[in-house]
Design an enzyme around this catalytic site. Structure first.
Site, mmCIF file in Angstrom:
data_model
loop_
_atom_site.group_PDB
_atom_site.id
_atom_site.type_symbol
_atom_site.label_atom_id
_atom_site.label_comp_id
_atom_site.label_asym_id
_atom_site.label_seq_id
_atom_site.Cartn_x
_atom_site.Cartn_y
_atom_site.Cartn_z
ATOM 1 N N LYS A 95 -5.050 -9.901 -6.759
ATOM 2 C CA LYS A 95 -6.252 -10.079 -5.942
ATOM 3 C C LYS A 95 -7.369 -9.147 -6.433
ATOM 4 O O LYS A 95 -7.102 -8.018 -6.834
ATOM 5 C CB LYS A 95 -5.858 -9.718 -4.498
ATOM 6 C CG LYS A 95 -6.894 -9.986 -3.453
ATOM 7 C CD LYS A 95 -6.432 -9.475 -2.096
ATOM 8 C CE LYS A 95 -6.530 -7.963 -1.989
ATOM 9 N NZ LYS A 95 -6.489 -7.430 -0.626
ATOM 10 N N LYS A 127 0.828 -1.215 0.000
ATOM 11 C CA LYS A 127 0.000 0.000 0.000
ATOM 12 C C LYS A 127 0.856 1.256 0.000
ATOM 13 O O LYS A 127 0.507 2.239 -0.632
ATOM 14 C CB LYS A 127 -0.915 0.022 1.224
ATOM 15 C CG LYS A 127 -2.095 -0.906 1.057
ATOM 16 C CD LYS A 127 -3.164 -0.588 2.055
ATOM 17 C CE LYS A 127 -4.363 -1.491 1.823
ATOM 18 N NZ LYS A 127 -5.373 -1.347 2.844
ATOM 19 N N LYS A 134 -11.278 -3.704 -3.921
ATOM 20 C CA LYS A 134 -12.209 -2.601 -4.168
ATOM 21 C C LYS A 134 -11.489 -1.370 -4.689
ATOM 22 O O LYS A 134 -12.116 -0.458 -5.179
ATOM 23 C CB LYS A 134 -13.033 -2.284 -2.916
ATOM 24 C CG LYS A 134 -12.290 -2.264 -1.613
ATOM 25 C CD LYS A 134 -13.275 -2.330 -0.428
ATOM 26 C CE LYS A 134 -12.581 -2.818 0.829
ATOM 27 N NZ LYS A 134 -13.486 -3.352 1.820
HETATM 28 P P1 TYM Z 1 -10.677 -5.845 4.090
HETATM 29 O O1 TYM Z 1 -11.686 -4.800 4.400
HETATM 30 O O2 TYM Z 1 -9.619 -5.519 3.081
HETATM 31 O O3 TYM Z 1 -11.372 -7.166 3.632
HETATM 32 C C1 TYM Z 1 -12.391 -7.764 4.417
HETATM 33 C C2 TYM Z 1 -12.325 -9.274 4.309
HETATM 34 O O4 TYM Z 1 -12.483 -9.671 2.946
HETATM 35 C C3 TYM Z 1 -11.405 -10.528 2.589
HETATM 36 N N1 TYM Z 1 -11.085 -10.292 1.173
HETATM 37 C C4 TYM Z 1 -10.919 -11.269 0.279
HETATM 38 N N2 TYM Z 1 -11.032 -12.608 0.391
HETATM 39 C C5 TYM Z 1 -10.812 -13.334 -0.730
HETATM 40 N N3 TYM Z 1 -10.503 -12.781 -1.928
HETATM 41 C C6 TYM Z 1 -10.388 -11.444 -2.086
HETATM 42 N N4 TYM Z 1 -10.097 -10.916 -3.267
HETATM 43 C C7 TYM Z 1 -10.601 -10.624 -0.940
HETATM 44 N N5 TYM Z 1 -10.586 -9.285 -0.727
HETATM 45 C C8 TYM Z 1 -10.867 -9.111 0.573
HETATM 46 C C9 TYM Z 1 -10.248 -10.118 3.486
HETATM 47 O O5 TYM Z 1 -9.292 -11.147 3.606
HETATM 48 C C10 TYM Z 1 -10.981 -9.845 4.787
HETATM 49 O O6 TYM Z 1 -11.197 -11.039 5.487
HETATM 50 N N6 TYM Z 1 -7.501 -5.633 7.940
HETATM 51 C C11 TYM Z 1 -8.776 -6.149 7.493
HETATM 52 C C12 TYM Z 1 -9.952 -5.730 8.366
HETATM 53 C C13 TYM Z 1 -9.801 -5.991 9.807
HETATM 54 C C14 TYM Z 1 -9.917 -7.262 10.448
HETATM 55 C C15 TYM Z 1 -9.747 -6.997 11.840
HETATM 56 C C16 TYM Z 1 -10.160 -8.544 9.980
HETATM 57 C C17 TYM Z 1 -9.562 -5.075 10.784
HETATM 58 N N7 TYM Z 1 -9.540 -5.664 11.982
HETATM 59 C C18 TYM Z 1 -9.777 -8.033 12.763
HETATM 60 C C19 TYM Z 1 -10.197 -9.587 10.936
HETATM 61 C C20 TYM Z 1 -10.016 -9.322 12.290
HETATM 62 C C21 TYM Z 1 -9.037 -5.661 6.085
HETATM 63 O O7 TYM Z 1 -8.517 -4.644 5.669
HETATM 64 O O8 TYM Z 1 -9.985 -6.359 5.432
#
Ligand code: TYM
Length: 339
Positions: free
Chosen positions: A201, A118, A204
């Site tokens: 990947k 990032k 969004k």
């Molecule tokens: P975020 O908001 O980027 O994504 C949310 C969840 O979606 C999953 N994900 C995917 N899984 C499969 N293929 C993809 N292309 C894909 N894109 C996104 C992510 O793996 C995630 O599970 N840091 C985290 C948010 C967070 C969090 C937490 C998660 C903050 N605190 C505590 C678990 C526990 C994040 O940015 O997810």
């Protein structure tokens, strides 16, 4: 090993920066729905404090938070079975996050691949919050003594770091206070790939809208995106092995499998040798049949923002009831005086 003294509890979250993608749905939300039930207490969070690690227009952040909450409910997260809330309503996340900033080592943060991706060449200019992000994520999880964290593959390193933070805290203060949380990364869609480049990947924030399916895309758009999805000229192989060096083809098979609750093996045996002209329309029809009811329900819920806000507030009350005693105990362990 998770110590048996911890009750089985799931925590996971999604950032409200941009809308929901098929990656979020298949890699996270759909699996979270499946974990609701007698085996776990389930806590799902819209992590708005994580979103502001990069600039968010305040109105977009409010709308985005409601959209993610609506998406979770429309997908089957039931606020009577799970705790559903937005992170900033529970101040204990920030408070434990600070303690973890003091437990974590700078070298640990430097190893985080997501930060490197990032920040890129711009590492001097990104926010300090983006750098410390994994430490706040550890606080999200450990504030509830969560034992299981269902996430997509891209979050694995952050959950492993959470275990390192828990271990160091327990070791430094000589008390087995935090559990060593297990990442739960299973099923065919733990890494849904970009529809235009099967080595990246689906995200969004990717530059072209054609590379992702958004949960609010209509049927025509979904069909068009799958039709235009990059593939190679070969028909589908007879076995999964035959897709080894064909990332785009493998991704579409995995998406089909996840949407239809089958294994990729079952999908490839049904479509062995099929041309794309047959497989892509079948995938588009399947996706529309699964996603249209969710996006219709999301739109209906988003028409009543006050109701979503009220659900989030109720969830935050329940979250606080678990989090505050754990934070208070952490404060005592650290040596903070409190009334
Ligand atoms: P975020 O908001 O980027 O994504 C949310 C969840 O979606 C999953 N994900 C995917 N899984 C499969 N293929 C993809 N292309 C894909 N894109 C996104 C992510 O793996 C995630 O599970 N840091 C985290 C948010 C967070 C969090 C937490 C998660 C903050 N605190 C505590 C678990 C526990 C994040 O940015 O997810």
């Amino acid at each position: 090993m998770t110590a048996p003294k911890f009750t089985p509890r799931v925590f996971s979250g999604i950032k409200p920066s941009g809308g929901l993608t098929l990656g979020n749905y298949l890699g996270a939300i759909k699996r979270w729905v499946g974990m609701q039930g007698p085996d776990f207490e389930t806590i799902y969070c819209v992590v708005d404090m994580h979103a502001i690690t990069v600039w968010q227009d305040p109105e977009d952040l409010r709308n985005g938070t409601r959209e993610i909450a609506a998406g979770m409910i429309a997908s089957g997260i039931d606020p009577t079975k799970s705790i559903l809330f937005n992170q900033s309503q529970v101040a204990a996340h920030a408070e434990l996050g600070w303690i973890f900033n003091c437990v974590s080592r700078v070298g640990w943060m430097n190893r985080m691949t997501q930060f490197k991706d990032k920040a890129g060449a711009n590492a001097e200019k990104v926010s300090l919050g983006l750098y410390a992000y994994p430490s706040l994520m550890a606080a999200d999880i450990l504030l509830y003594h969560a034992t299981h964290v269902p996430v997509g593959e891209d979050q694995k390193q952050h959950v492993e770091l959470t275990r390192d933070i828990a271990s160091k805290f327990n070791h430094d203060f000589k008390e087995e206070f935090f559990p060593l949380t297990e990442p739960v990364i299973d099923g065919p869609a733990t890494r849904v790939m970009n529809l235009r480049d099967g080595t990246k990947k689906m995200s969004k924030s990717g530059e072209s809208d054609m590379e992702r399916i958004n949960m609010l895309d209509d049927a025509d758009k979904i069909a068009k995106k799958f039709k235009k999805a990059k593939t190679d000229p070969e028909p589908l192989s007879e076995t999964l092995d035959g897709l080894k060096d064909r990332p785009e083809a493998r991704n579409l098979v995995d998406i089909y499998a996840a949407l239809s609750d089958q294994t990729p093996e079952a999908v490839i045996s049904e479509y062995a040798g099929a041309q794309w002209g047959r497989f892509k329309p079948a995938l588009a029809d399947l996706a529309v049949s699964k996603l249209a009811p969710i996006s219709d329900e999301m739109k209906r819920l988003m028409d009543d923002p006050a109701e979503i806000d009220s659900q989030l507030a109720k969830g935050a009350d329940k979250a606080r009831a678990i989090a505050e005693p754990i934070l208070a105990r952490a404060y005592d362990i650290v040596g903070f005086i409190r009334a």
